[in-house]
Design a protein around this motif. Structure first.
Motif, PDB file in Angstrom:
ATOM      1  N   TYR A 120      11.315 -61.196  35.521  1.00 34.55           N
ATOM      2  CA  TYR A 120      11.649 -61.518  34.137  1.00 34.55           C
ATOM      3  C   TYR A 120      10.560 -62.379  33.508  1.00 34.55           C
ATOM      4  O   TYR A 120      10.198 -62.200  32.336  1.00 34.55           O
ATOM      5  CB  TYR A 120      12.997 -62.241  34.083  1.00 34.55           C
ATOM      6  CG  TYR A 120      13.397 -62.690  32.695  1.00 34.55           C
ATOM      7  CD1 TYR A 120      13.812 -61.766  31.745  1.00 34.55           C
ATOM      8  CD2 TYR A 120      13.351 -64.036  32.333  1.00 34.55           C
ATOM      9  CE1 TYR A 120      14.177 -62.171  30.473  1.00 34.55           C
ATOM     10  CE2 TYR A 120      13.715 -64.446  31.067  1.00 34.55           C
ATOM     11  CZ  TYR A 120      14.126 -63.522  30.138  1.00 34.55           C
ATOM     12  OH  TYR A 120      14.481 -63.922  28.871  1.00 34.55           O
ATOM     13  N   HIS A 125      11.956 -55.153  23.661  1.00 36.37           N
ATOM     14  CA  HIS A 125      11.965 -56.607  23.806  1.00 36.37           C
ATOM     15  C   HIS A 125      11.996 -57.253  22.422  1.00 36.37           C
ATOM     16  O   HIS A 125      11.064 -57.100  21.632  1.00 36.37           O
ATOM     17  CB  HIS A 125      10.724 -57.070  24.570  1.00 36.37           C
ATOM     18  CG  HIS A 125      10.596 -56.478  25.938  1.00 36.37           C
ATOM     19  ND1 HIS A 125      11.565 -56.624  26.910  1.00 36.37           N
ATOM     20  CD2 HIS A 125       9.610 -55.732  26.514  1.00 36.37           C
ATOM     21  CE1 HIS A 125      11.193 -55.999  28.005  1.00 36.37           C
ATOM     22  NE2 HIS A 125      10.013 -55.439  27.794  1.00 36.37           N
ATOM     23  N   ALA A 128      16.265 -61.021  23.620  1.00 37.22           N
ATOM     24  CA  ALA A 128      17.066 -60.052  24.347  1.00 37.22           C
ATOM     25  C   ALA A 128      16.213 -58.834  24.650  1.00 37.22           C
ATOM     26  O   ALA A 128      15.156 -58.620  24.045  1.00 37.22           O
ATOM     27  CB  ALA A 128      18.303 -59.650  23.544  1.00 37.22           C
ATOM     28  N   ARG A 135      20.335 -57.380  28.058  1.00 40.47           N
ATOM     29  CA  ARG A 135      20.061 -58.653  28.727  1.00 40.47           C
ATOM     30  C   ARG A 135      19.664 -59.675  27.689  1.00 40.47           C
ATOM     31  O   ARG A 135      18.837 -59.396  26.820  1.00 40.47           O
ATOM     32  CB  ARG A 135      18.939 -58.501  29.753  1.00 40.47           C
ATOM     33  CG  ARG A 135      18.598 -59.808  30.475  1.00 40.47           C
ATOM     34  CD  ARG A 135      17.487 -59.623  31.500  1.00 40.47           C
ATOM     35  NE  ARG A 135      16.227 -59.259  30.868  1.00 40.47           N
ATOM     36  CZ  ARG A 135      15.156 -58.817  31.533  1.00 40.47           C
ATOM     37  NH1 ARG A 135      15.218 -58.672  32.839  1.00 40.47           N
ATOM     38  NH2 ARG A 135      14.056 -58.510  30.897  1.00 40.47           N
ATOM     39  N   TRP A 136      20.286 -60.856  27.769  1.00 40.51           N
ATOM     40  CA  TRP A 136      19.850 -61.951  26.909  1.00 40.51           C
ATOM     41  C   TRP A 136      19.749 -63.230  27.724  1.00 40.51           C
ATOM     42  O   TRP A 136      20.194 -63.291  28.862  1.00 40.51           O
ATOM     43  CB  TRP A 136      20.764 -62.111  25.694  1.00 40.51           C
ATOM     44  CG  TRP A 136      22.046 -62.859  25.898  1.00 40.51           C
ATOM     45  CD1 TRP A 136      22.262 -64.191  25.723  1.00 40.51           C
ATOM     46  CD2 TRP A 136      23.322 -62.316  26.271  1.00 40.51           C
ATOM     47  NE1 TRP A 136      23.570 -64.511  25.970  1.00 40.51           N
ATOM     48  CE2 TRP A 136      24.252 -63.385  26.294  1.00 40.51           C
ATOM     49  CE3 TRP A 136      23.770 -61.028  26.583  1.00 40.51           C
ATOM     50  CZ2 TRP A 136      25.588 -63.202  26.623  1.00 40.51           C
ATOM     51  CZ3 TRP A 136      25.100 -60.849  26.907  1.00 40.51           C
ATOM     52  CH2 TRP A 136      25.996 -61.924  26.930  1.00 40.51           C
ATOM     53  N   ALA A 137      19.128 -64.245  27.137  1.00 44.12           N
ATOM     54  CA  ALA A 137      18.820 -65.469  27.871  1.00 44.12           C
ATOM     55  C   ALA A 137      19.349 -66.685  27.135  1.00 44.12           C
ATOM     56  O   ALA A 137      19.479 -66.701  25.907  1.00 44.12           O
ATOM     57  CB  ALA A 137      17.307 -65.605  28.068  1.00 44.12           C
ATOM     58  N   TYR A 138      19.663 -67.715  27.915  1.00 47.32           N
ATOM     59  CA  TYR A 138      19.981 -69.023  27.358  1.00 47.32           C
ATOM     60  C   TYR A 138      18.962 -70.013  27.883  1.00 47.32           C
ATOM     61  O   TYR A 138      18.063 -69.661  28.657  1.00 47.32           O
ATOM     62  CB  TYR A 138      21.410 -69.438  27.719  1.00 47.32           C
ATOM     63  CG  TYR A 138      21.714 -69.429  29.192  1.00 47.32           C
ATOM     64  CD1 TYR A 138      21.593 -70.581  29.967  1.00 47.32           C
ATOM     65  CD2 TYR A 138      22.140 -68.262  29.826  1.00 47.32           C
ATOM     66  CE1 TYR A 138      21.875 -70.573  31.321  1.00 47.32           C
ATOM     67  CE2 TYR A 138      22.431 -68.241  31.191  1.00 47.32           C
ATOM     68  CZ  TYR A 138      22.288 -69.396  31.927  1.00 47.32           C
ATOM     69  OH  TYR A 138      22.568 -69.391  33.269  1.00 47.32           O
ATOM     70  N   ASN A 164      18.273 -67.914  33.900  1.00 45.45           N
ATOM     71  CA  ASN A 164      19.160 -68.178  32.768  1.00 45.45           C
ATOM     72  C   ASN A 164      19.331 -66.925  31.914  1.00 45.45           C
ATOM     73  O   ASN A 164      19.200 -66.961  30.689  1.00 45.45           O
ATOM     74  CB  ASN A 164      18.648 -69.342  31.916  1.00 45.45           C
ATOM     75  CG  ASN A 164      18.274 -70.545  32.752  1.00 45.45           C
ATOM     76  OD1 ASN A 164      19.002 -70.902  33.673  1.00 45.45           O
ATOM     77  ND2 ASN A 164      17.146 -71.159  32.473  1.00 45.45           N
ATOM     78  N   THR A 165      19.613 -65.822  32.580  1.00 41.91           N
ATOM     79  CA  THR A 165      19.840 -64.562  31.888  1.00 41.91           C
ATOM     80  C   THR A 165      21.184 -63.989  32.294  1.00 41.91           C
ATOM     81  O   THR A 165      21.710 -64.295  33.373  1.00 41.91           O
ATOM     82  CB  THR A 165      18.750 -63.532  32.215  1.00 41.91           C
ATOM     83  OG1 THR A 165      18.755 -63.264  33.621  1.00 41.91           O
ATOM     84  CG2 THR A 165      17.373 -64.025  31.796  1.00 41.91           C
ATOM     85  N   THR A 217      22.934 -60.026  32.348  1.00 35.65           N
ATOM     86  CA  THR A 217      22.634 -58.613  32.171  1.00 35.65           C
ATOM     87  C   THR A 217      23.929 -57.819  32.193  1.00 35.65           C
ATOM     88  O   THR A 217      24.733 -57.946  33.132  1.00 35.65           O
ATOM     89  CB  THR A 217      21.705 -58.106  33.286  1.00 35.65           C
ATOM     90  OG1 THR A 217      20.500 -58.878  33.273  1.00 35.65           O
ATOM     91  CG2 THR A 217      21.366 -56.636  33.080  1.00 35.65           C
TER      92      THR A 217
END
Length: 957
Positions: free
Chosen positions: A381, A417, A427, A482-485, A527-528, A530
């Motif tokens: 990632y 992306h 995301a 997929r997204w991230a914090y 920190n993702t 999916t």
């Protein structure tokens, strides 16, 4: 007159890079093994002397059955010596080099749960053709005991130069102790401190001083010419590029070398890189005391490519338009050929496959195999996220908006992306089954509580929610989403305080009226989250996604906040207030308040200790560890002395009953005492297997019960004569390898692999099985009484029975670290300890599924805790414990005693608070750097003062 500068060296480097052929998967072989042999005395010296002692000790070295008898060994590194898993440097004789090298390093990679970040960095330098060491994974053993998985890297010295066909000539290493090698002008006395001369006259720094002078004095208009005149410019580009790619900016004032190739007429100086472990998304936490700061699990990829300490070469290079543009062109080429998913993902997967079994078997790894797998995916990632960040913010002019991005649909199966103007990867969507889709907009809401969620005090969610809006809204598709914090450090995270282990978070979808769960996989390091399959019907305006805990998830065990990293092997409580913990690296913790707080100390050895116990009365402690280590303390662990047993076998377990006790270990070793540990006599067991656990009974017939070897329980009875007479009373066969034993009267319970639990009376002839319903490796078993039994083990597992094992109930821990020991204070308080510095606590002595709500933990006394973080900027949290109802005021004063913050965010003035732990936050705003004090007063309803205390904190801008 405007003057144009040309950079032929840079231009050639770019052409060469862009003309590279397609690069396929690198083939890796089996991890090779290397070993050294040390005398028991030298091994003890290595681990009991000051860990920063650099004196080499004799250690004949073996590789592929080839012996280097003159080899010597010592610890290597600075921060690594604080940790349980050491790094080593092996030195060979001039007349018998190791494949041409005089010195090689075995880097422990202890702070990197993937075991591969530094390897990937050196492979990048190799891809770019840099003068740099190569690196390969290796198994390293001492005296036949594996120390685990390492990275073998030769030292950068004259031998590395010779093997690379380079002239042996002056070379300087930027010292990582002072971290002040920033190429500023310094007197010779400081240059000699900041740059260690590896090759050449140690008294002559004239060439380095001349180089530094030229870099600092060159006019801005001719700085590019100065760089070209003195440096192999390609080496600078390679150094800057890998630093930018791997986010390794701290190497600008340490951990690099300057080599002057005197065979050249010009461009003599070459930058040689060194030390790339804290990289590839890993970042230190400045709010945590060193060296625990380097073990932070925070993840980031959006640091500036030029981030890091000041360095004259870097700063002036990037301030010169011509040089900066040349570097951007070079980096752009790297991003299109080397730093790509197609090139690096297969390499990461191949290395993971190579190392997976070795990582699992590593006896001193920091983290679990679940951590290992998460870090592997996080590395992949990172490649995607870092590449998009650099392309968006550095290579190309930034465009777009913060936290929102729109992309046209470009094809099925192609990752889309979504990147904000600041380069953050919001995301990634990969579409299939598309009908009528033109584009998609992704909107994220960072640092914001998800809508329509009741705000309980413990914030059981991630403070970020996200929208996916297709255009047109009638489009149909299925997508992987997929997204991230954000969770960079303790002061920069979106994870709510009520979330323990992020792996227990669940993906939720809001359809405009209610929340529902979605099947999703959380990577707690990257920190993702999916979601493999998301349909168009769940997207659009008024619909959004978030990460939260289930309403029904209420852990009965809570992780205690601390900055420990060791693997804790054992915990004991002789009474309701006193207790201690032993673990790796000779680390020792004690408590005198029932486990509310722990005081850190050391046993006085860097060896690992597996077990501890105390003789009566409380105060005389014992710790059993590796290589025959057995230590005693007469002052509750403040000072320790070796209780020499005269063996070198690992001592695995110690147990006392009053002033009689036994210690057991590998190779069937056992020693007994009947005078509180003042003297010990060996018990000749006649066994050769390794004992893992033991319990002693000082009853009418003295006996101890030991687990091992293999899958058997041995009951050993002896009479108290010096030396003890020994008879093997019974041997109980078990179905699985056993790890732990405990006694309840004359009944003993054992636990081991595959969820195996059994019990028997010492008068019985066979074990009665009471196995768990799941196959989990169990490390410890503890009995409150004959019916109530606890077991604990890998993956944060704690199970409880209230009917002697007929039924078992999982205890919710909110933690997935392996647990090695469990103990209770006698007042219902329980503690479990394990990997990664884990200390779990409960105030509930066992819960049964579906029975009532969990009882809250009630502190035993008023207590004002140290603020966290400290030092801080600009906000900090102050916590305090209340054993009963009270009204609390907290005030902030400066060093002159002036009240600077009469009210904090937290309890309202005059509000009566219930028993428990509470917090208040102070945001210092624009207050100046300095020392401040906070005072807590607690009063009852009549205004009577119940408690007051003052503590110091530091604001650092």
């Amino acid at each position: 007159m405007h003057r144009t500068f040309k950079l032929p060296a840079i231009a050639i480097a770019i052409v060469c890079l862009l003309s590279l052929p397609a690069i396929g998967t690198i083939s890796y072989g089996q991890v090779p093994g290397y070993s050294v042999e040390m005398t028991p005395a030298d091994y003890q010296t290595l681990f009991t002397r000051n860990v920063f002692n650099d004196t080499y000790l004799p250690a004949p070295f073996t590789s592929n059955d080839t012996l280097w008898p003159e080899a010597r060994v010592r610890f290597k590194g600075h921060s690594t010596r604080y940790y349980a898993k050491k790094s080593y440097r092996v030195r060979f004789a001039d007349t018998n080099l190791f494949h041409g090298y005089r010195q090689i390093n075995f880097n422990s990679m202890y702070t990197d749960k993937s075991f591969m970040r530094e390897k990937l960095a050196w492979d990048l330098f190799r891809d770019l053709g840099a003068l740099a060491p190569t690196a390969d994974h290796a198994e390293f053993s001492i005296n036949g005991d594996s120390k685990g998985l390492y990275l073998l890297i030769p030292k950068v010295d004259r031998y590395l130069l010779q093997l690379n066909g380079r002239q042996v000539a002056p070379m300087y290493e930027a010292d990582d102790f002072y971290a002040l090698a920033d190429l500023t002008v310094q007197p010779d006395s400081l240059l000699k401190l900041y740059y260690a001369k590896e090759i050449g006259d140690a008294a002559d720094y004239s060439d380095l001083a001349a180089l530094i002078s030229a870099l600092n004095s060159a006019p801005a208009g001719s700085f590019a010419d100065t760089v070209r005149q003195h440096f192999d410019t390609t080496s600078i580009l390679q150094w800057f590029a890998v630093n930018a790619l791997t986010m390794m900016g701290d190497s600008y004032n340490k951990n690099y070398l300057l080599y002057r190739d005197t065979s050249r007429a010009a461009q003599q100086w070459t930058v040689i890189p060194w030390d790339y472990d804290l990289s590839w998304g890993r970042t230190g936490d400045l709010a945590v005391p060193y060296p625990a700061s380097l073990l932070n699990d925070g993840f980031a990829y959006s640091f500036s490519p030029l981030a890091g300490p000041d360095n004259v070469l870097k700063d002036r290079f990037m301030a010169t338009t011509e040089l900066r543009d040349g570097f951007k062109s070079y980096l752009s080429g790297v991003l299109s050929t080397v730093f790509t998913e197609a090139h690096l993902w297969p390499r990461i997967d191949s290395l993971a496959a190579l190392m997976r079994s070795d990582a699992a078997a590593d006896p001193e790894r920091w983290g679990t195999m679940e951590d290992f797998e998460e870090h592997i995916e996080a590395l992949k990632y990172y490649v995607t996220a870092r590449r998009n960040y650099l392309l968006k913010t550095f290579i190309n002019p930034p465009s777009g908006a913060f936290d929102i991005a729109t992309m046209p649909f470009t094809g099925e199966g192609v990752p889309h992306h979504y990147v904000g103007v600041d380069g953050r990867l919001l995301a990634t969507l990969s579409f299939t089954g598309v009908t009528g889709l033109d584009s998609v907009t992704v909107i994220t809401h960072p640092n914001t509580m998800p809508p329509d969620v009741p705000p309980p005090f413990d914030a059981r969610w991630v403070n970020r929610w996200i929208e996916v809006i297709p255009h047109p809204p009638t489009a149909q598709f299925t997508t992987k989403f997929r997204w991230a914090y954000q969770d960079v450090s303790s002061t920069d995270r979106e994870v709510g305080i009520g979330v323990g282990d992020e792996r227990i978070l669940r993906a939720y979808h809001h359809d405009g009226s209610v929340w529902s769960t979605l099947p999703g996989e959380v990577n707690a390091f990257a920190n993702t989250v999916t979601i493999d399959t998301l349909t168009a019907g769940r997207t659009g305006p008024g619909k959004y996604f978030a990460l939260m805990l289930s309403d029904t998830y209420n852990p009965t065990w809570q992780r205690m906040a601390n900055n420990y990293w060791e693997r804790w092997h054992d915990i004991r409580f002789p009474d309701s207030v006193n207790g201690f913990i032993v673990g790796e690296h000779g680390s020792f913790l004690r408590t005198s308040d029932g486990g509310d707080s722990w005081e850190r100390d050391s046993i006085g050895s860097a060896l690992h200790f597996f077990s501890g116990d105390m003789s009566a009365p409380w105060g005389r402690l014992f710790a059993a560890g590796e290589s025959g280590s057995f230590y005693a303390s007469d002052d509750t662990g403040r000072t320790w002395a070796s209780a020499v047993l005269g063996v070198t076998d690992n001592m695995r377990a110690v147990s006392f009953d009053g002033d009689a006790g036994v210690v057991v270990g590998d190779s069937g070793r056992a020693f007994a005492t009947f005078d509180g540990g003042s003297s010990w006599s060996e018990v000749v067991t006649g066994l050769t297997g390794d004992f893992q656990s033991v319990r002693f009974s000082n009853s009418s017939v003295d006996y101890f019960i030991a687990v091992g070897p293999g899958v058997r329980v041995f009951t050993e009875i002896f009479v108290p004569l010096p030396p003890p007479e020994f008879t093997l009373s019974k041997s109980f066969p078990a179905a699985h390898p056993l790890r732990s034993v405990t006694l309840v009267g004359s009944t003993f319970w054992v636990a081991g692999d595959s969820g195996y639990v059994a019990f028997a009376d010492t008068a019985d002839t066979m074990l009665m099985e009471r196995n768990l319903p799941v196959r989990v490796s169990l490390r410890d078993i503890e009995a409150l009484d004959s019916l109530r039994i606890f077991v604990t083990g890998d993956g944060g597992a704690i199970f409880y029975t209230a009917d002697a094992g007929l039924t078992w109930y999982r205890q919710l821990t909110g933690d997935t670290h392996d647990l090695y020991a469990i103990a209770f204070t006698g007042t219902g308080r329980g503690f479990a300890v394990g990997n990664g510095g884990t200390i779990l606590r409960t105030g509930v002595p066992g819960t049964l599924t579906g029975v009532g709500a969990d009882a809250p933990f009630v502190p035993s006394a008023f207590r004002l805790l140290q603020n966290y973080p400290n030092p801080f900027n600009p906000a900090t949290t102050i916590a305090f414990d209340l054993p009963s109802d009270a009204t609390v005021s907290i005030e902030i004063f400066d060093v002159l005693g002036r009240l600077v913050a009469p009210r904090l965010s937290g309890p309202a003035p005059g509000e009566s608070l219930p028993p428990g732990r509470h917090t208040a936050e102070w945001n210092a705003g624009r207050r100046a750097t300095g020392v401040y004090f906070y005072r807590m007063n607690a009063v009852d309803r009549s205004g009577r003062l119940l408690f007051n205390d003052v503590k110091k904190m530091v604001l650092v801008r």
